[in-house]
Design an enzyme around this catalytic site. Structure first.
Site, PDB file in Angstrom:
ATOM      1  CB  CYS A 125      -0.966  -0.039   1.169  1.00  0.00           C
ATOM      2  SG  CYS A 125      -2.388   1.061   0.959  1.00  0.00           S
ATOM      3  CG  HIS A 128      -3.492  -3.571   3.598  1.00  0.00           C
ATOM      4  ND1 HIS A 128      -2.307  -3.222   4.197  1.00  0.00           N
ATOM      5  CD2 HIS A 128      -4.026  -2.421   3.094  1.00  0.00           C
ATOM      6  CE1 HIS A 128      -2.124  -1.919   4.074  1.00  0.00           C
ATOM      7  NE2 HIS A 128      -3.146  -1.406   3.411  1.00  0.00           N
TER       8      HIS A 128
END
Length: 484
Positions: free
Chosen positions: A333, A430
């Site tokens: 991310c 994630h």
């Protein structure tokens, strides 16, 4: 009629989250329809609820403990601290606004309606709602307009049990002090207390119970020992990183720089649980270990701000040296965005700095945009042909030549990037290390061939162990009153 009980603490980090999770599993095992609820949470550890918005990962874990689908209504107000822009405010799963601390105090009364609406939603069709407070109700400077502790409890008419942490010392003073500092209206809501994190002979605390009862009139609902199984649950707050082991004797050393606004650091929990992995969280003022085989850049709530801090620590030079030695790097991310050539923020979404150079390890650039991606996802690792499941929570779009070598395919679309030599990989997904097959193949690529744990099963087992311990030490009559 649906029952409800609220656990509030004498301070932060007294163990409320684990107790709520354990109680949810305890009552779920009894066949009680139970749901967790936290009016307001402050955390950059967010999850994507099954109904499609953001909640604190602690409430996601508690929903798992309760064996019910997660919902944005379990955590109607989520504050995600950023850099100079204060905190992003998430209301019922969606971005509601931004505010600095003083401004947020004035905004809280506007959020009470959403909190009460979500609480009513959670009460519908269930037997018991277990509510978790935030911080301490004794912070009377924050009492006006409060929606996290007694402000919620009094408006929703939910009785409160106070949790005190004996491990940090001063638990009697904390409980009795809370009693004396609370106004009578709030004091009337408290129905008793729980002593948490006790080590040693419980019988030695008998006079302590008598003293607390003498000062407050509150009954003790139980003395909970130090729960070793809690260490196998994903941590909620970044403060926990300061207490995690700084490494083990594992064959593979993995280094994770702890950025000031680190987000979703529970991504690393499955790696920490592997016995042949030496997971090292590198703090400010420390060097990245030269003998690390893998460096992972974590998620961040402020990519540009954390990238500047990373440089200030000299970690950019450490990472460059690591790659020159043939070391590998994974960015997740915000960490993925840092790996590129540039990060642009023309609208000032993260703050006043509109662009900054990245680490230049991937031929990509990121531009921040106001639209936020929030979704649960299934994916496939292109490098290992391994199935993945996880979630995305990010701002910004990343483009560039290395995106032609995607690291993952998420729901049928390419995601992330890989360098031509295969040493550098970035992804927006994630939770990828929670996927056992992917984790096994990643570690095998470093020569680790041991049998891999079933991570999800280990979390489930830990929740069951905690529930069993709580049932053994908490007042049976009190538990029965909630179950009935």
């Amino acid at each position: 009629m649906t029952k409800a009980i609220m656990l509030q603490g004498t301070g932060s980090d007294v163990g409320k989250t684990v107790l709520v999770a354990g109680l949810c599993r305890l009552f779920a095992n009894r066949g009680v329809r139970v749901r967790p609820f936290k009016p307001q949470n402050m955390s950059n550890n967010a999850a994507v609820a099954e109904d499609g918005g953001e909640i604190g990962r602690a409430q996601w874990l508690q929903s798992l403990a309760a064996r019910v689908p997660s919902s944005v209504h379990m955590n109607p107000v989520l504050l995600k601290p950023q850099s100079e822009t204060g905190s992003q405010i998430i209301v019922q799963g969606k971005v509601w606004g931004h505010a600095k601390g003083r401004d947020y105090q004035a905004l809280k009364p506007q959020l009470l309606g959403a909190v009460l609406e979500s609480f009513a939603t959670m009460r519908a069709g269930t037997d018991l709602v277990i509510v978790e407070g935030a911080g301490s109700p004794a912070e009377i400077n924050l009492r006006q307009g409060d929606i996290a502790n007694m402000g919620f409890a009094t408006r929703a008419n939910v009785p409160v049990v106070l949790v005190g942490d004996i491990d940090r010392g001063g638990v009697i003073a904390s409980l009795v002090g809370t009693y004396h500092i609370l106004p009578e209206e709030d004091r009337r809501m408290i129905r008793g207390y729980i002593i948490n994190k006790f080590r040693g002979d419980v019988s030695l605390f008998g006079t302590g119970i008598e003293a607390i009862g003498g000062f407050t009139g509150w009954p003790c609902h139980g003395i909970v020992p130090w729960l070793k199984a809690a260490g196998r649950l994903p941590p909620e707050d970044s403060v926990v990183l300061e207490r995690l082991a700084r490494g083990s004797d594992g064959a593979l050393k993995i280094a994770v720089p702890v950025l000031p606004r680190i987000a979703n650091f529970d991504d690393f929990d499955p790696l920490r649980a592997e016995p042949d992995v030496d997971l090292v969280f590198v703090r400010a003022g420390e060097r990245l270990p030269a003998d690390a085989g893998l460096v992972i850049l974590p998620g961040s709530k402020s990519t540009i701000g954390d990238l500047m801090d990373l440089r200030a620590q000299g970690w950019d030079r450490d990472i460059t040296a690591h790659v020159r030695r043939g070391g590998r790097v994974i960015g997740i991310c915000g960490g993925y965005q840092m790996l590129g050539r540039m990060v642009h923020d023309p609208l000032g979404i993260e703050g006043s700095v509109t662009e900054t150079p990245g680490l230049g390890l991937l031929d990509v650039e990121t531009e921040m945009a106001p639209e936020k991606t929030v979704r649960n996802s299934t994916a496939l690792s292109t490098e290992y042909d391994a199935p993945l499941s996880g979630y995305e929570i990010h701002l910004g779009v990343t483009r560039g030549k290395d995106c032609d070598r995607p690291s993952t395919v998420i729901d049928g679309r390419p995601d992330g990037a890989r360098s031509g030599d295969g040493l550098i990989m970035g992804t927006y997904l994630h939770g990828l290390f929670c996927s056992d097959a992917y984790r096994a193949k990643l570690l095998a690529s470093f020569g680790l061939s041991g049998e891999r744990m079933d991570y999800r099963a280990s979390v489930e087992t830990a929740l069951d162990e905690i529930a069993t311990e709580l049932e053994a030490v908490l007042d049976p009559a009190w538990l029965d009153s909630l179950a009935g």
